[in-house]
Design a protein around this motif. Sequence first.
Motif, mmCIF file in Angstrom:
data_model
loop_
_atom_site.group_PDB
_atom_site.id
_atom_site.type_symbol
_atom_site.label_atom_id
_atom_site.label_comp_id
_atom_site.label_asym_id
_atom_site.label_seq_id
_atom_site.Cartn_x
_atom_site.Cartn_y
_atom_site.Cartn_z
ATOM 1 N N ASP A 461 0.544 -1.294 0.150
ATOM 2 C CA ASP A 461 -0.002 0.169 -0.014
ATOM 3 C C ASP A 461 0.429 1.358 -0.217
ATOM 4 O OD1 ASP A 461 -2.295 -1.841 -0.207
ATOM 5 O OD2 ASP A 461 -2.598 -1.430 2.255
ATOM 6 N N GLY A 462 1.598 0.867 0.692
ATOM 7 C CA GLY A 462 3.137 1.898 0.784
ATOM 8 C C GLY A 462 3.483 2.727 -0.864
ATOM 9 N N ASP A 463 3.730 1.731 -1.409
ATOM 10 C CA ASP A 463 4.427 1.916 -3.113
ATOM 11 C C ASP A 463 3.072 1.957 -3.592
ATOM 12 O OD1 ASP A 463 6.304 1.014 -2.362
ATOM 13 O OD2 ASP A 463 6.056 -1.262 -3.237
ATOM 14 N N THR A 464 2.115 1.636 -3.463
ATOM 15 C CA THR A 464 1.114 2.582 -3.934
ATOM 16 C C THR A 464 0.475 4.272 -3.673
ATOM 17 O OG1 THR A 464 -0.341 0.399 -4.218
ATOM 18 C CG2 THR A 464 -1.788 2.643 -4.292
ATOM 19 N N ILE A 465 0.854 4.378 -2.467
ATOM 20 C CA ILE A 465 0.232 5.642 -1.829
ATOM 21 C C ILE A 465 1.493 6.492 -2.891
ATOM 22 C CG2 ILE A 465 -0.193 7.358 -0.406
ATOM 23 C CD1 ILE A 465 -0.335 5.412 1.307
ATOM 24 N N ARG A 466 3.237 6.323 -2.557
ATOM 25 C CA ARG A 466 3.847 6.889 -3.203
ATOM 26 C C ARG A 466 4.073 7.017 -4.813
ATOM 27 N NH1 ARG A 466 7.545 3.769 1.372
ATOM 28 N NH2 ARG A 466 6.504 1.646 0.339
ATOM 29 N N GLU A 467 3.079 5.955 -5.305
ATOM 30 C CA GLU A 467 3.127 5.794 -7.253
ATOM 31 C C GLU A 467 2.094 6.902 -7.271
ATOM 32 O OE1 GLU A 467 3.924 1.873 -9.182
ATOM 33 O OE2 GLU A 467 1.648 3.433 -9.791
ATOM 34 N N TYR A 468 1.407 7.157 -6.259
ATOM 35 C CA TYR A 468 -0.189 7.915 -6.638
ATOM 36 C C TYR A 468 0.185 9.192 -6.287
ATOM 37 C CZ TYR A 468 -4.403 11.047 -4.632
ATOM 38 O OH TYR A 468 -5.331 12.017 -4.694
ATOM 39 N N VAL A 469 1.221 9.195 -5.781
ATOM 40 C CA VAL A 469 1.273 11.064 -5.067
ATOM 41 C C VAL A 469 2.573 11.853 -6.587
ATOM 42 C CG1 VAL A 469 2.852 12.412 -3.568
ATOM 43 C CG2 VAL A 469 1.264 10.928 -2.662
ATOM 44 N N GLY A 470 3.625 10.679 -6.664
ATOM 45 C CA GLY A 470 4.362 11.074 -7.960
ATOM 46 C C GLY A 470 3.497 11.269 -9.067
ATOM 47 N N SER A 471 2.084 10.855 -9.101
ATOM 48 C CA SER A 471 2.054 10.893 -11.008
ATOM 49 C C SER A 471 0.080 11.997 -10.972
ATOM 50 C CB SER A 471 1.115 9.649 -10.894
ATOM 51 O OG SER A 471 0.437 9.056 -10.050
ATOM 52 N N ASP A 472 0.083 11.607 -9.273
ATOM 53 C CA ASP A 472 -1.099 12.825 -9.461
ATOM 54 C C ASP A 472 -0.775 14.558 -8.951
ATOM 55 O OD1 ASP A 472 -4.182 12.669 -8.567
ATOM 56 O OD2 ASP A 472 -3.632 14.750 -8.425
ATOM 57 N N PRO A 473 -0.440 15.555 -9.733
ATOM 58 C CA PRO A 473 -0.637 17.143 -9.809
ATOM 59 C C PRO A 473 -1.757 17.533 -8.963
ATOM 60 C CG PRO A 473 -2.124 16.873 -11.908
ATOM 61 C CD PRO A 473 -1.358 15.458 -11.310
ATOM 62 N N ASN A 474 -2.277 17.298 -7.827
ATOM 63 C CA ASN A 474 -3.102 17.502 -7.142
ATOM 64 C C ASN A 474 -3.370 16.165 -6.050
ATOM 65 O OD1 ASN A 474 -3.072 20.070 -6.750
ATOM 66 N ND2 ASN A 474 -4.435 19.988 -8.795
ATOM 67 N N PRO A 475 -2.304 15.630 -5.477
ATOM 68 C CA PRO A 475 -2.992 14.424 -4.785
ATOM 69 C C PRO A 475 -3.504 14.472 -3.470
ATOM 70 C CG PRO A 475 -0.273 14.514 -4.372
ATOM 71 C CD PRO A 475 -1.027 15.869 -5.134
ATOM 72 N N THR A 476 -4.698 13.660 -3.231
ATOM 73 C CA THR A 476 -4.443 14.278 -1.505
ATOM 74 C C THR A 476 -5.647 13.128 -1.102
ATOM 75 O OG1 THR A 476 -7.657 13.895 -2.780
ATOM 76 C CG2 THR A 476 -6.557 16.858 -2.868
ATOM 77 N N VAL A 477 -6.044 13.090 0.338
ATOM 78 C CA VAL A 477 -6.202 11.920 1.330
ATOM 79 C C VAL A 477 -6.965 11.855 2.255
ATOM 80 C CG1 VAL A 477 -4.574 11.884 3.173
ATOM 81 C CG2 VAL A 477 -5.244 10.174 2.224
ATOM 82 N N VAL A 478 -7.921 11.127 2.852
ATOM 83 C CA VAL A 478 -8.915 11.459 3.760
ATOM 84 C C VAL A 478 -8.135 10.257 4.837
ATOM 85 C CG1 VAL A 478 -10.807 11.807 4.930
ATOM 86 C CG2 VAL A 478 -10.907 12.299 2.235
ATOM 87 N N LEU A 479 -8.263 10.313 6.334
ATOM 88 C CA LEU A 479 -7.497 9.683 7.274
ATOM 89 C C LEU A 479 -9.052 9.514 8.322
ATOM 90 C CD1 LEU A 479 -4.084 10.556 7.773
ATOM 91 C CD2 LEU A 479 -4.493 8.826 6.283
ATOM 92 N N SER A 480 -9.469 7.748 8.228
ATOM 93 C CA SER A 480 -10.554 8.031 9.164
ATOM 94 C C SER A 480 -9.995 6.850 10.111
ATOM 95 C CB SER A 480 -11.554 7.930 8.906
ATOM 96 O OG SER A 480 -11.072 6.058 7.906
ATOM 97 N N PHE A 481 -10.348 6.721 11.090
ATOM 98 C CA PHE A 481 -9.579 5.443 12.444
ATOM 99 C C PHE A 481 -10.877 4.387 12.779
ATOM 100 C CE2 PHE A 481 -6.931 9.550 12.217
ATOM 101 C CZ PHE A 481 -6.454 8.806 12.296
ATOM 102 N N GLY A 482 -10.588 3.327 12.734
ATOM 103 C CA GLY A 482 -11.542 2.377 12.656
ATOM 104 C C GLY A 482 -11.349 1.472 14.092
ATOM 105 N N GLY A 483 -11.557 2.137 15.215
ATOM 106 C CA GLY A 483 -11.086 1.334 16.507
ATOM 107 C C GLY A 483 -9.880 -0.329 16.591
#
Length: 767
Positions: A461-483
């Motif tokens: 998943d780290g690689d997916t994220i690193r790749e996404y940030v490198g390929s999208d000009p405006n990368p964004t994210v929402v974080l949430s927590f599941g207990g």
Amino acid sequence: MSPFFVLIILSVLSLSSTISLDSKSTYIVHIKHQNKPDIYSTYHEWYTATLSSLSSLSTTDFDSNSNSNPLLYTYTTAYNGFAASLTSQQVDELLKSDYVIGIYQDTLYQLHTTRTPEFLGLQTHSGLPKGLVNETLNKSLYDVIIGVLDTGVWPESKSFNDTGFPAIPKRWRGECESGKDFASSLCNKKLIGARSFSKGFSMAMKNKNDEGSETIIKSPRDTEGHGTHTASTAAGSYVTNASFFGYASGIARGIAPQARVAAYKVCWADGCFSSDILAGMQRAIEDGVDVLSLSLGGTSAPYFSDAVAIGAFAAIKKGIFVSASAGNSGPTPESVSNVAPWITTVGAGTLDRNFPAYAVLGNKKQLTGVSLYSGKGIGNKPVSLVYNKSSSLCTAGSLDPKLVNGKVMVCDRGSNGRVAKGEIVKKAGGVGMILANTADSGEESIADKHVLPAVAVGKKDGDTIREYVGSDPNPTVVLSFGGTVLDVKPAPVVAAFSSRGPNTVTPQILKPDIIGPGVNILAGWTGVVKPSTLLTDTPTSPFNIISGTSMSCPHISGLAALIKAAHPKWSPSAIKSAIMTTAYTLDNTNTTLHEASVGAVSTPWAHGAGHVDPQKALSPGLVYDASANDYVTFLCSLNYTLEHVKTIAQNPNVNCSRKFSDPGQLNYPSFSISFGSNKRVARYTRTLTNVGDANSVYNVAVDGPLTVNIIVKPSELVFGKVLEKKRYTVTFVSKKDVAIKAAFGSITWSNSQHQVKSPIAFTWSSK
Ligand SMILES: *[C@@H]1O[C@H](CO)[C@@H](O)[C@H](O)[C@H]1NC(C)=O
Ligand SMILES: *[C@@H]1O[C@H](CO)[C@@H](O)[C@H](O)[C@H]1NC(C)=O
Ligand SMILES: *[C@@H]1O[C@H](CO)[C@@H](O)[C@H](O)[C@H]1NC(C)=O
Ligand SMILES: *[C@@H]1O[C@H](CO)[C@@H](O)[C@H](O)[C@H]1NC(C)=O
Ligand SMILES: *[C@@H]1O[C@H](CO)[C@@H](O)[C@H](O)[C@H]1NC(C)=O
Ligand SMILES: *[C@@H]1O[C@H](CO)[C@@H](O)[C@H](O)[C@H]1NC(C)=O
Ligand SMILES: *[C@@H]1O[C@H](CO)[C@@H](O)[C@H](O)[C@H]1NC(C)=O
Ligand SMILES: *[C@@H]1O[C@H](CO)[C@@H](O)[C@H](O)[C@H]1NC(C)=O
């Protein structure tokens, strides 16, 4: 850990490389005990006289009130010799005496940093299966004493509640030592002993003129948390409504909730000196513990220079079971520590509990990680996501606040602490963090209480994220927590950090022996240390969730206490065999155990015999037993000098007239075989002892690679009595010119009720 401790330890370590003629260091001096002249009535007197004859020492130094007394400890039970603060010149003088076997510099050992009883199938009050507990056994559960060598204890923890406990066993000779911030009245019928051993540590500080030593609490009080956590994991009493800021909530209890605990403080935040460890082990043996739990270890060394191995030998001679952590240096091969065959070496796996947290990327991809973050989230509006390749580790001073402010930062795992990365991101103005594993940590997920909203993800998943940030000009994210979620699959999985075999000290003995729960474990905590020293605005918590083979080791110590209560006459080796031969190697999806670093199928070099199964360990059917004498025969088959064998065995009469043709002949519950171009056959004899029903018939099944022929004779063992012993031989024949380097297999003896399984590791070398 505070930066303060890091500094101290670095300076301790540098001692060994900067010895000038006059500077003193602590040494452990190994003595031929039997050479004590009759004029001295005690060893202590003899050692004092020996030391006072050295140059530049005078008898006044030995005044018991003197700060300069060079004699730190006299060892008689766990070792033959003493620890002293000496110059290198004095060491040379001592080495000339013919009663000195060896002198070793004091070495620093490292600490190997609710739902577990249920996960392990221990659901009754006593920890034992319902049908098994009658009144007699219920009483004997209270008779078992677990000695924990660690950072001390926080006696106020509810895990040491002694409500309902009967009187302390009469044979107990331990004590509750008072000291700074610790009154002897703080012990009770649960926590029956607490002692502190700091001379080696203090001397190391003093020799470095480090004023820091004065701030060290010289009492059994745990100012670190580790010791309270391990002691309560092994034998904590029931505590209702336990949780870590709401995570992992439920009833907390140790594996053997009726067992007694004695704490021996030999470690500080960043380590433990061998001189103090030996003194603590000696005291614990004399005090009368039944189980010793050591969540610490050093680099592997021959047994005669390994304080823990020698102290543990003294313990098993007295029938005391010793479990020790395998270390947190995995997945590096050959990283396992505490490998002496008389020790039970414990690696770590995951539980079926997790603390999921989610990252939803701007491209709608949802990734699942873990977190123990408990504050306000970042809301559900997408936030800009940043990954800076040249400061990807998020180390101090590497982040540009202009870049980070108001954003979520992706930080690679490694180099600095996981929680520390979050602190650095927060300071630079970041609002959140994704902690992404790299190849070293693989798919292992360790949940932490971060200082800002943070999600830890595996490498993929780290690689997916690193790749996404490198390929999208405006990368964004929402974080949430599941207990907290339960029944996670697959589980268990071998932790990436859990140290791996092969065993470099004795390759003929397979290590580690077993794995137990060691990832995200909830247990008692000290009242002075926050879950992380970085969490400055967070209150302390009576419980903490931490990970390490330090956490898996006390699970096995607690189980050994249960087995001892149920089978008081079993030797430490029989208990170890019961734990190993009943372990399982399938996870809760009925698939062969996997390991977390690369997600591959795990091997006995990672999980030993497999994952502990306490219910089955209480009733193994057969055991591979070994006495202290058998371990001496084993030692005699290593190429050690007779003096070194005597040293480890602590018996001047050992003569090595018996030795094995190969150290692998030891009656061990597992096999480790090395083939070479000149060695294609290995034959071993093993002895099984019937501890099940009197009349029982067992048949063998073997499992191995196509490259090895495994022949077991006889293939059926017929027992007619309890405690009857039967031998079998197993011959391993390797094919010629095997191209692979390693393979694994097993030998299993079974009847309708029991499966007695031993793992096998094969290696091939061109030699
Ligand atoms: C109690 O249980 C133990 C272990 O199961 C057994 O050995 C013992 O005989 C039992 N005692 C009584 C009085 O039933
Ligand atoms: C064992 O003893 C404790 C009290 O000492 C009691 O609460 C518990 O019910 C007993 N368990 C069994 C199975 O007898
Ligand atoms: C100690 O345990 C008893 C019985 O389990 C319980 O009633 C009591 O509240 C506990 N004490 C504390 C301080 O938690
Ligand atoms: C349970 O623990 C939580 C958190 O520590 C606390 O807020 C709550 O009051 C406790 N509940 C009870 C019934 O003690
Ligand atoms: C990335 O980090 C480097 C090193 O800390 C820093 O010099 C650089 O400014 C950062 N990159 C960006 C785009 O801010
Ligand atoms: C697990 O797998 C084995 C074969 O590998 C099979 O015999 C067994 O029935 C399976 N058990 C379960 C519970 O699915
Ligand atoms: C001991 O030394 C002999 C001769 O060098 C060698 O053949 C043997 O393999 C060694 N044994 C062990 C256990 O290292
Ligand atoms: C070696 O020790 C054993 C057991 O203590 C004893 O029986 C034997 O006689 C000894 N052998 C020699 C050569 O001293």
